[in-house]
Design a protein around this motif. Structure first.
Motif: not given
Length: 68
Positions: A46-48
């Motif tokens: 999730d983009g992390k």
């Protein structure tokens, strides 16, 4: 005069055919090595960036190359 659209070849570059299987093998080997050495695997979820270790390495929901 209109430009004729270029069709894409149905056969991708022969050198690229083995890329995805090789990446999947490398990902599996990285998970195995991390479990053997007690270290983690850094992944983006999730983009992390996250470091998965221990039981998380066995959790199928983190790995797209595993069937649910």
């Amino acid at each position: 005069m209109t430009a004729k659209p270029q069709s894409q070849s149905p056969d991708p570059d022969p050198d690229m055919k083995g890329v995805m299987p090789a990446l999947l093998r490398a990902a599996q080997r990285a998970r195995e090595l991390a479990q053997q050495t007690g270290t983690g695997v850094t992944v983006m979820i999730d983009g992390k960036l996250r470091i998965l270790s221990g039981e998380e390495l066995d959790d199928d929901r983190y790995w797209s190359d595993r069937k649910p």
